[in-house]
Design a protein around this motif. Structure first.
Motif, short mmCIF file in Angstrom:
data_model
loop_
_atom_site.label_atom_id
_atom_site.label_comp_id
_atom_site.label_asym_id
_atom_site.label_seq_id
_atom_site.Cartn_x
_atom_site.Cartn_y
_atom_site.Cartn_z
N GLU A 182 0.82 -1.22 0.00
CA GLU A 182 0.00 0.00 0.00
C GLU A 182 0.86 1.27 0.00
O GLU A 182 0.37 2.34 -0.33
N PHE A 183 2.17 1.12 0.37
CA PHE A 183 3.06 2.30 0.38
C PHE A 183 3.79 2.51 -0.95
O PHE A 183 4.31 3.58 -1.21
N TYR A 189 3.02 2.67 -4.29
CA TYR A 189 2.58 3.70 -5.25
C TYR A 189 2.69 5.12 -4.68
O TYR A 189 3.22 6.01 -5.34
N PRO A 190 2.21 5.36 -3.42
CA PRO A 190 2.40 6.71 -2.87
C PRO A 190 3.86 7.14 -2.82
O PRO A 190 4.19 8.29 -3.09
N ILE A 191 4.78 6.18 -2.52
CA ILE A 191 6.21 6.53 -2.47
C ILE A 191 6.72 6.91 -3.86
O ILE A 191 7.42 7.92 -4.03
N ILE A 205 4.98 8.02 -6.43
CA ILE A 205 4.40 9.31 -6.81
C ILE A 205 5.12 10.45 -6.09
O ILE A 205 5.48 11.46 -6.69
N ALA A 206 5.38 10.24 -4.79
CA ALA A 206 6.04 11.29 -3.99
C ALA A 206 7.44 11.59 -4.53
O ALA A 206 7.85 12.75 -4.60
N ILE A 207 8.18 10.53 -4.95
CA ILE A 207 9.54 10.75 -5.48
C ILE A 207 9.48 11.54 -6.79
O ILE A 207 10.18 12.54 -6.96
N VAL A 216 6.97 13.42 -8.13
CA VAL A 216 6.44 14.79 -7.97
C VAL A 216 7.44 15.65 -7.18
O VAL A 216 7.67 16.82 -7.52
#
Lengths: 75, 360
Positions: free
Chosen positions: A2-3, A5-7, A9-11, A13
């Motif tokens: 669950e982490f 994709y957010p990681i 995207i965060a990298i 962006v």
């Protein structure tokens, strides 16, 4: 999982935002540019149009078929 | 009279008259054209004139014996600069390269300047402006601003050509308006083609082009604008305390830079009148200069030279308005520090938002 994709995207962006902001800081150091225009030297009130024509020439219509939903194709 | 060939705006093919429909038609994409529109276009194309960017010749003023009294000329053997000043002004270093300059035996003038804009701001104002120029630059190496010793601050009258001209223009644009819609089976895209014609005139006043090879063109451009309404007839007395460079770029050599600026601004001005289209493409532009003339002027600049890490940095201040320019070095360490800081802050915020949205 669950982490992941957010990681990612965060990298991506984060890198884009950091690049844009630091480019702004770099631009602060540059104040010398070649002039390519003379807009400030246009005599006030001198710009006059003597001919202003918008001529309609033709119309073209392109038609593309929409993709059919899969269910309909199977039937 | 030559035959006019029409090109289809949709596909670029040659269009021809189709007798069965009584209209012009493109044989390649089947687009039909109204005869009336093509007649108007024909008339407009007939009126188009060839481009012309020519300037009137310039006589210029010669120096009189009286003008030359009390003037001294110096020569820099290093960069070749010829500098003029009042006899009372001591000049020892070249304002352009910093090397020693020597006084010439006689003053052989080219042209006498038509006008001069006298200095309004002094050396201290230039030094203050430099300090201010360093402020707020987060990537500037700390050592550059703290250890910086300006080698030389020199007030120089830089030679410029001032161009004045009227411009007539005929510009033709190919424009489109696009509309999209759909029904149950198809997506439609309707493109309406227009030929947009604009003719007119405008006038340019006092476009400056520096006439000194020693001064970087981009540095001089960046110090614009000047308030030309404050220009004075040239008098040798204005040179007292300052140096003046003699022009070594002729008006003929400078004219191309003025032409480019006039052309770009004319195109931009006319383009601003073409509105409400989805695409606008310039098909043809004819610009003709009218009553083009130029003058020789001296403009006031404070030039500040410094070296740092083996690199030369030149700053300039407009001696009339106080506008200060000059590129600064970048501290790579600071750059990466800020990059990392911004990256971490942005990544944390984006991570929280992305995590919350994905796990709703």
């Amino acid at each position: 999982m669950e982490f992941v994709y957010p990681i990612l995207i965060a990298i991506v962006v984060g890198l884009i935002i950091a690049f844009v902001l630091t480019s702004g800081l770099r631009a602060e150091l540059k104040s010398v540019h070649q002039a390519t225009q003379a807009n400030i030297y246009i005599k006030q009130g001198s710009f006059k149009l003597s001919n202003e024509q918008d001529l309609y020439i033709c119309t073209k219509v392109d038609k593309t078929a929409k993709p059919k939903p899969q269910q309909q194709q199977q039937r | 009279m030559g035959l006019q060939e029409y090109r289809c705006p949709c596909c670029g093919g040659s269009i021809e008259f189709n007798s069965s429909i009584g209209k012009m038609k493109c044989p390649f994409c089947d687009t039909e054209f109204e005869m009336e529109s093509l007649k108007d276009l024909d008339q407009a194309l007939d009126k188009e004139e060839p481009e012309s960017m020519t300037w009137n010749s310039y006589e210029g003023q010669s120096w009189s014996g009286e003008d030359m009294t009390g003037m001294a000329a110096y020569h820099c053997k290093s960069c070749g600069a010829e500098i003029v000043t009042a006899e009372t002004t001591a000049a020892s270093a070249c304002p352009f390269c910093g090397n020693p300059i020597v006084m010439m035996n006689n003053f052989a003038g080219n042209l006498k300047p038509d006008f001069i804009i006298p200095f309004k701001l002094d050396k201290n104002a230039a030094k203050e402006a430099l300090t201010k120029h360093f402020q707020g630059k987060r990537l500037l190496p700390s050592a550059f601003s703290s250890q910086n010793h300006i080698d030389e601050v020199t007030g120089v009258y830089v030679p410029f050509w001032l161009f004045n001209s009227g411009a007539d223009a005929d510009i033709r644009y190919k424009c489109t308006k696009v509309r999209r819609w759909s029904d149950a089976d198809y997506n439609y895209k309707e493109t309406k083609y227009y030929t947009v014609l604009r003719s007119g005139s405008l006038a340019f006043e006092n476009i400056p082009v520096d006439a000194s090879k020693k001064m970087a063109d981009d540095l001089m451009d960046s110090l614009e604008p000047f308030k030309f309404e404050e220009k004075k007839d040239f008098m040798t007395a204005y040179l007292s305390g300052y140096l003046a460079d003699k022009y070594d770029v002729s008006a003929d050599e400078s004219v191309e830079r003025a032409n480019v600026r006039i052309k770009n601004s004319t195109i931009q001005q006319f383009r601003s009148t073409v509105k409400d289209y989805d695409t606008v493409e310039t098909e043809n532009s004819n610009i003709r200069l009218r009553d083009g003339s130029y003058k020789y002027v001296l403009l006031p600049m404070w030039i500040l030279n410094t070296s740092w890490n083996g690199q030369k940095f030149v700053f300039g201040m407009n001696g009339q308005t106080g506008k200060f320019v000059g590129d600064l070095p970048m501290d790579k360490g600071k750059f990466w520090k800020y990059f990392l800081l911004y990256f971490v802050i942005a990544a944390v915020i984006v991570f929280i938002i992305a995590y919350l949205l994905m796990n709703k």
